[in-house]
Design an enzyme around this catalytic site. Structure first.
Site, PDB file in Angstrom:
ATOM      1  N   GLU A   1       6.344   2.377  11.889  1.00 52.21           N
ATOM      2  CA  GLU A   1       4.909   2.572  12.139  1.00 52.21           C
ATOM      3  C   GLU A   1       4.363   1.436  12.994  1.00 52.21           C
ATOM      4  O   GLU A   1       3.635   1.645  13.961  1.00 52.21           O
ATOM      5  CB  GLU A   1       4.154   2.631  10.810  1.00 52.21           C
ATOM      6  CG  GLU A   1       2.651   2.799  10.987  1.00 52.21           C
ATOM      7  CD  GLU A   1       1.856   2.630   9.699  1.00 52.21           C
ATOM      8  OE1 GLU A   1       0.628   2.442   9.800  1.00 52.21           O
ATOM      9  OE2 GLU A   1       2.439   2.676   8.604  1.00 52.21           O
TER      10      GLU A   1
ATOM     11  N   GLU B   1      10.134   2.408   2.306  1.00 56.28           N
ATOM     12  CA  GLU B   1       8.806   2.296   2.919  1.00 56.28           C
ATOM     13  C   GLU B   1       8.668   1.056   3.791  1.00 56.28           C
ATOM     14  O   GLU B   1       7.966   1.086   4.799  1.00 56.28           O
ATOM     15  CB  GLU B   1       7.729   2.291   1.829  1.00 56.28           C
ATOM     16  CG  GLU B   1       7.646   3.586   1.055  1.00 56.28           C
ATOM     17  CD  GLU B   1       7.281   4.775   1.932  1.00 56.28           C
ATOM     18  OE1 GLU B   1       6.375   4.656   2.783  1.00 56.28           O
ATOM     19  OE2 GLU B   1       7.925   5.832   1.777  1.00 56.28           O
TER      20      GLU B   1
ATOM     21  N   GLU C   1       0.844  -1.214   0.000  1.00 55.04           N
ATOM     22  CA  GLU C   1       0.000   0.000   0.000  1.00 55.04           C
ATOM     23  C   GLU C   1       0.877   1.263   0.000  1.00 55.04           C
ATOM     24  O   GLU C   1       0.604   2.236  -0.698  1.00 55.04           O
ATOM     25  CB  GLU C   1      -0.929  -0.028   1.217  1.00 55.04           C
ATOM     26  CG  GLU C   1      -1.723   1.250   1.461  1.00 55.04           C
ATOM     27  CD  GLU C   1      -1.617   1.745   2.899  1.00 55.04           C
ATOM     28  OE1 GLU C   1      -1.194   2.893   3.116  1.00 55.04           O
ATOM     29  OE2 GLU C   1      -1.966   0.973   3.828  1.00 55.04           O
TER      30      GLU C   1
END
Length: 1032
Positions: A202, A177, A104
């Site tokens: 994250e 990422e 994503e």
């Protein structure tokens, strides 16, 4: 963004009129146009399958299918200018490497048509979007955006389609990422190798939250056999097992039109969307079999138990009571929409509010502090489940909680539910259908996502009125209808999981140790050549991140596309008794919105810290003849909710002047307005404070919620603390909303005798709940205004005035009238609203650095600088500068290079310029980056295009749609008139390069303005060594 499931709430909005060239289709309503489609009609490669009007939601649903690929499409036509698009793929990972989540992130880093790096973040500054994001759920990935501008819609649609179907998926983007091995300092091969990556950090941050850990394990354990048994967002210890090849393979098998669902919403023409989607994407594909179906979970024959560990909660009121336990039951397939609707209502009856059986049995037992995480109905997985339990219990009480749950289920089967509670719940649905929100499209796409993902019928899901009547019919025909469901799904259900979670003292150390072992294994497996490649790849990534980007391939709106003037809202202010009431006539669809602000100026200082607690409990303790249960019932039956919150508003022209008060808000259907105003009268005149046990329950619940909220709001707590000593209102913000409040509530929750705190409430009531200094506002349909004014006048005349005049505690009170002027042919009629503001002429801002040491593996960093108030000439330049710094410097340095999940700069209404970072592996290095951002801005290294992009992003926020319920609120709450907003708008348009360099030098350069810094995060040797930091 990862979320196990997410849902937006609320309904409908009307935004600005669109540009003139679209007049041809605006003259016919969106619904009328949609109703003209015929089943079987072919449009741009799609065939219409179904056309359904849903009058209760003012919409028409058009279901289509793409002939060539089988892609599914749902268009919801509605007279709403905030149009939304989303594309959804069913994504079913079979391990916890976080592949759908990292994918994503990575698809948004560049595509065939838009090969520049990170077109997604770049489009935030080239568009007037009202929403742009992406979400990874347990079994789908969703990419939504919304905008009010037709050209913008086409631009964003083009970028989203290309990202989803034709992404570059470059290895360096995967490393940035997802995860990578890299030297701590990428330019120095002598520094140790560490794990880096945005998703990696994250998820480390996500699992500092004990509630998140519990909810994740609950889903994994109750649905263990397929994709729900893994962590779609990624387990930080498993993320480094994912390879770039696996990522590309997952995209190839899951991101195909045959596995996709398209959704559009609003009043733009459907044909335009279909043509663009067909031509830019779908025509390039053939149909495939998408083998992503999720099989039904095999049902258990015996209940199961499972226990897990978590970190210690340093803010727990009772350190010996930090265990959580819940019992969860697997329910029905979510594609059975009526059964799912019934079970979600049943769940609300079981756990919502002080009249529910589980609230009485569990919360009021005193055994724990609050319900366990993920309480109630969860319909985000193929089969829904229901969970109930307690957190904040002693480990020895696990069996007690299980017994209480079993006993309560038996009692419900015997007793059923009171009719009034069922009516209150159906009334809540009626209000939700009528309340108009500005993000209704987003609410819809999230509401239908899970069911549609499992091949359920999304249109069936929208027919809420049908379900309500069928539900009423079932109850009428069989009064024990709900009790039978409780017996089937709870008492007689062997697919039942008991999950307990207890804190482990060295939990975070163990996690860090496991990460260190994983790292060591990865490093040891590298040959010398491998290590050299890691170093070189690190330099290559750094070089790529530092290079200026050519974004000319991306579409963009121009500043000239922004409306030069705002539409003005007609307001009328009248006196009720001595007090001003603002009326705003709006198409509110039969709902009345009431607000009032009461001043805190006379409240003694020693009572101030208890104001948030007072606000929290004042509508929950009973009033007049009603005890707290009866009051809760009445509020649910007659209103859409009544809330009270502290209201600290800095003045628009002086940083050291502010309004301090309490805001009362509520809404109701117009037929219930007298009942709602009577409830407010009783709360003001006769609140009840005698229920000590109930008060203790509310205190424990509040303390628990504040503690649980820190991992998600750490950057806000850091920013509030950093600004504490910069303005007089900053101190109050920290007291009411900062870490000081978290700690105060922890102390109160720990008190063996809570009476001294309870005794403060009637004292606060004496100063607050009277008509000495109150102003009110009403938003309602034009035909309701005269009825509303009678009720509000009755309320104001009915509330007590103080027997003696109270003097303000702080003597410097300024009376300030809001500007009320004629605007063109429309007047803001009536009187001026006078607000009593507090001024502190002796206030001196001072620097402060605070480190809150918390057992987290990541940091939340805030730096705040005192600048200028809203009406100052430089405010607009600083606002554009914050956006420019975020987009052109901080995003690259903090997220891309630093690996934090988020970071940026913003200018608040109070004139405080804030730098922040979120789930950040760095702390002092990030503060250093903030300093470098100022140097970057001082050097003026930005182009006119950069400035225009920053203006677009700022105007996207300034022109965000406003719901009918919120029109006129800037004027009522903040004293900001439409004239002031228009003047600010003109200042924003006028900002130029010289202004930006000038305000950077004048306010942000070191030594120019007072600043504060704060870090929430783990122990830090460098901070400890520095005596200028205060450790908390």
């Amino acid at each position: 963004m990862w979320s196990r499931y997410w849902a937006a709430g609320g309904l409908l909005s009307r935004g600005r009129a669109l540009s003139q060239k679209w007049w041809r289709w605006k003259s016919v309503s969106a619904n009328e146009r949609a109703l003209q489609y015929r089943v079987g009609e072919q449009i741009h490669g799609f065939t219409v399958k179904q056309v359904t009007a849903v009058p209760e939601l003012f919409l028409t649903a058009v279901k289509l299918s793409h002939d060539r690929t089988g892609a599914r499409y749902l268009h919801v036509a509605r007279e709403d200018s905030n149009n939304l698009f989303s594309i959804q793929f069913r994504t079913t990972p079979m391990d916890s490497t976080g592949v759908p989540h990292i994918l994503e992130h990575t698809v948004l880093c560049g595509s065939q048509k838009y090969p520049c790096r990170d077109p997604f973040f770049k489009m935030l500054n080239r568009s007037l979007s009202t929403f742009m994001n992406a979400f990874t759920a347990s079994d789908y990935t969703l990419y939504p955006f919304s905008t009010q501008n037709p050209k913008d819609f086409q631009n964003l649609l083009s970028v989203y389609l290309d990202a989803a179907f034709f992404p570059c998926l470059r290895q360096l983007d995967f490393w940035q990422e997802g995860w990578r091995l890299e030297h701590e300092n990428p330019t120095d091969p002598q520094t140790p190798l560490v794990f880096k990556g945005v998703v990696f950090n994250e998820m480390k941050g996500a699992f500092t939250d004990n509630e998140r850990i519990f909810a994740q394990h609950l889903q994994n354990k109750i649905l263990p056999d397929h994709t729900y048994g893994v962590i779609s967002g990624g387990d930080p210890l498993r993320i480094p097992d994912l390879t770039w090849e696996q990522l590309k393979q997952f995209h190839a098998t899951h991101y195909h039109p045959s596995n996709s669902r398209f959704f559009t919403y609003g009043n733009f023409p459907l044909e335009h969307h279909l043509k663009q989607i067909h031509e830019e994407a779908l025509v390039k594909f053939e149909r495939i079999e998408s083998n992503t179906d999720i099989p039904k979970q095999k049902l258990w024959e015996q209940p199961r138990e499972h226990s897990i560990t978590c970190g210690v909660d340093s803010f727990a009121a009772d350190p010996s009571k930090q265990t959580t336990v819940s019992v969860s039951y697997l329910l029905t397939d979510i594609t059975d929409t009526f059964e799912t609707f019934t079970l979600s209502l049943l769940s609300s009856l079981l756990v919502d509010g002080p009249n529910s059986p589980f609230y009485k049995a569990l919360i009021e037992s005193g055994v724990g502090t609050d319900f366990s995480p993920d309480v109630g109905f969860n319909g985000s997985t193929r089969e829904a489940y229901f969970s109930v339990g307690l957190q904040g219990i002693a480990e020895k009480d696990i069996d007690t909680v299980k017994q209480i749950i079993a006993r309560t289920i038996n009692e419900v089967i015997v007793r059923g539910f009171e009719e009034d509670r069922i009516e209150a719940l159906l009334h809540k649905i009626e209000i939700q259908l009528k309340h108009q929100s500005t993000s209704f499209g987003l609410a819809l796409t999230s509401y239908i996502a899970s069911c549609w993902n499992q091949d359920g019928d999304p249109v069936e899901l929208l027919k809420i009125a049908d379900k309500v009547s069928r539900f009423r019919q079932c109850l009428k025909e069989n009064p024990t209808f709900l009790q039978e469901k409780v017996k089937t799904y709870f008492k007689d259900n062997p697919h039942r999981l008991t999950l307990s979670m207890s804190p482990e003292k060295d939990y975070h150390d163990k996690q860090a140790q496991m990460e260190a072992e994983k790292l060591e294994k990865k490093v040891n497996a590298l040959s010398e050549e491998g290590k050299r490649q890691v170093f070189e790849k690190g330099l290559e990534l750094l070089d790529l991140q530092s290079k200026p980007q050519d974004t000319s391939c991306l579409p963009a709106l121009k500043v000239s596309d922004i409306e030069p003037k705002i539409p003005f809202t007609v307001l009328e202010t009248t006196l009720a008794g001595w007090f001003p009431v603002q009326y705003c006539a709006q198409p509110t669809n039969g709902v009345v919105y009431f607000r009032a602000v009461s001043s805190l100026n006379t409240l003694p200082e020693e009572l101030k810290p208890y104001v948030p607690l007072f606000c929290n409990v004042i509508t929950k303790m009973g009033c007049g003849a009603l005890d707290y249960r009866e009051q809760a019932q009445k509020i649910e039956l007659k209103t859409g909710g009544m809330s009270v919150s502290p209201h600290i508003i800095p003045d628009d022209s002086h940083l050291d002047v502010y309004e301090q008060g309490v805001l009362f808000s509520s809404l109701c259907l117009d037929r219930n307005l007298p009942d709602m105003m009577h409830l407010w009268s009783e709360i003001f005149n006769n609140p009840r404070f005698e229920e000590e046990e109930h008060f203790r329950v509310l205190v424990k619940k509040t303390a628990q919620e504040l503690s649980n909220g820190i991992p998600d709001c750490g950057h806000l707590y850091a920013s509030i603390r950093a600004s504490k000593n910069l303005t007089p209102s900053g101190e109050l913000q920290e007291m009411f909303s900062g870490m000081d409040q978290v700690k105060l509530m922890k102390r109160i929750a720990e008190m063996p005798d809570i009476k001294p705190i309870l005794r403060k409430l009637p004292r606060i009531k004496k100063y607050l709940l009277n008509s000495d200094n109150i102003r009110c506002s009403v938003n309602a349909a034009p035909q309701q205004i005269s009825e509303a004014s009678k009720e509000v006048e009755k309320f104001i005349k009915g509330i007590a005035r103080s027997k003696k005049e109270r003097k303000p505690v702080r003597p410097h009170v300024i009376e300030k009238s809001s500007e009320v002027q004629h605007v063109g042919s429309e007047a803001l009629t009536g009187l001026q609203v006078t607000r009593k503001l507090v001024n502190d002429p002796t206030f001196k801002p001072c620097q402060m650095k605070t480190h809150f040491v918390l057992p987290f593996p990541v940091n939340y960093v805030g730096e705040c600088i005192r600048t200028v108030p809203f009406t100052a000439a430089d405010y607009a330049s600083l606002r554009i500068l914050a956006r420019l710094m975020t987009a052109k410097f901080l995003h690259r340095e903090i997220r891309e290079k630093g690996g934090a999940y988020g970071g940026g700069a913003k200018l608040s209404h109070n004139g405080i310029f804030t730098f922040f970072s979120y789930r950040d592996p760095n702390s002092l290095a990030t503060l250093n980056t903030f300093e470098k951002a100022v140097d970057w801005a001082k050097s003026g290294e930005f182009t006119q295009e950069d400035i225009d992009e920053a203006k677009l992003a700022v105007f996207a926020a300034v022109d965000a749609p406003v719901a009918p319920s919120d029109k006129g609120m800037n004027h009522f709450l903040y004293g900001i008139s439409d004239e002031m907003k228009q003047s600010h708008r003109e200042q924003l348009f006028a900002v130029n390069s010289d202004n930006l360099v000038d305000v950077t030098n004048r306010y942000l350069a070191v030594g120019k303005s007072t600043r504060g810094q704060a870090v929430l995060g783990p122990e830090n040797a460098d901070i400890t060594k520095d005596p200028s930091w205060v450790k908390r």
